[in-house]
Design an enzyme around this catalytic site. Structure first.
Site, PDB file in Angstrom:
ATOM      1  N   HIS A   7      38.762 -48.679   7.447  1.00 45.83           N
ATOM      2  CA  HIS A   7      37.601 -49.572   7.525  1.00 45.83           C
ATOM      3  C   HIS A   7      37.573 -50.523   6.346  1.00 45.83           C
ATOM      4  CE1 HIS A   7      35.928 -46.134   5.112  1.00 45.83           C
ATOM      5  NE2 HIS A   7      35.323 -47.101   4.448  1.00 45.83           N
ATOM      6  N   HIS A  79      34.718 -52.317  -0.528  1.00 45.81           N
ATOM      7  CA  HIS A  79      36.017 -51.635  -0.636  1.00 45.81           C
ATOM      8  C   HIS A  79      36.764 -51.675   0.685  1.00 45.81           C
ATOM      9  CE1 HIS A  79      33.489 -48.121   0.733  1.00 45.81           C
ATOM     10  NE2 HIS A  79      34.580 -47.815   1.414  1.00 45.81           N
ATOM     11  N   GLU A 130      39.633 -46.982  -1.190  1.00 47.19           N
ATOM     12  CA  GLU A 130      39.362 -45.603  -0.809  1.00 47.19           C
ATOM     13  C   GLU A 130      40.568 -45.105  -0.016  1.00 47.19           C
ATOM     14  OE1 GLU A 130      36.054 -45.139   1.900  1.00 47.19           O
ATOM     15  OE2 GLU A 130      35.912 -42.987   1.559  1.00 47.19           O
TER      16      GLU A 130
END
Lengths: 134, 134
Positions: A7, A79, A130
């Site tokens: 994502h 992010h 991440e």
């Protein structure tokens, strides 16, 4: 090592307005808002055919995105999240390459119930990364 | 209306270092660097299974990412690109919704040889959005 882009997370100051922008103006499929108190965010998922956008809004007094929105009041990309097969092996490889893993280096359970780590933006082109175990 | 996430573009101050980070540290497949003088950038494509990351470095004196790097010297996420089926229909829908299309509103030929438009970040959660006709 990295696999799919899981994502892109966008921090937003007004979750209802951001949801309307993606649903009505951009014509995407969006989820209902979901509170994730253990992560300090309320999230709306924008489902695209190949990945998703996560609209993040602060929840509670200690939200990890409150500082970001203080600096960028109109919001912005917070992010990106890449999938890995084995998050501990990924961490060991990154640390041996001299990259900094945030926190104590131990994976936490992320917003999707899977182990995650965050990497230092200065080691990754100014981008908060991440990693999520797929 | 929007379809696949075509790419995430990251502006980087040192293209060789950024390429090494994605290839060696993160273990991704990266392309050779490609100069796109008509777009004012040199680009390296990071191929992920479901989308790509584009590492952008300024090329020439009038690069559209020079200002971004002046403000963010370590680099950062510059824009996201969503695919649409019909870029003129997308533009008309966006403008009728009150969203601002950058430039003169006419699609240009983008880095992949397809018509593109950029949308005003203030109308899209502080995020620069590119639309590309798929």
């Amino acid at each position: 090592m990295i696999g799919r882009l899981n994502h892109v997370a966008i921090a937003v100051p007004d979750l209802a307005a951001a949801t309307a922008t993606y649903r009505d103006t951009l014509g995407a499929t969006v989820s209902a808002a979901e509170d994730l108190p253990e992560h300090g965010v309320t999230v709306v998922f924008v489902e695209l055919p190949n990945t998703k956008i996560e609209l993040l809004h602060p929840l509670g007094d200690d939200s990890p995105i409150a500082g970001f929105l203080a600096k960028s009041p109109t919001g912005g990309i917070h992010h990106v999240c890449y999938e890995v097969d084995d998050i501990r092996a990924a961490r060991d490889r990154l640390e041996s390459a001299g990259a900094r893993v945030l926190g104590d280096g131990n994976p936490k359970i992320g917003a999707h119930g899977k182990p995650v780590l965050f990497l230092h933006p200065k080691d990754f082109c100014g981008t908060l990364v991440e990693l999520e175990q797929a």
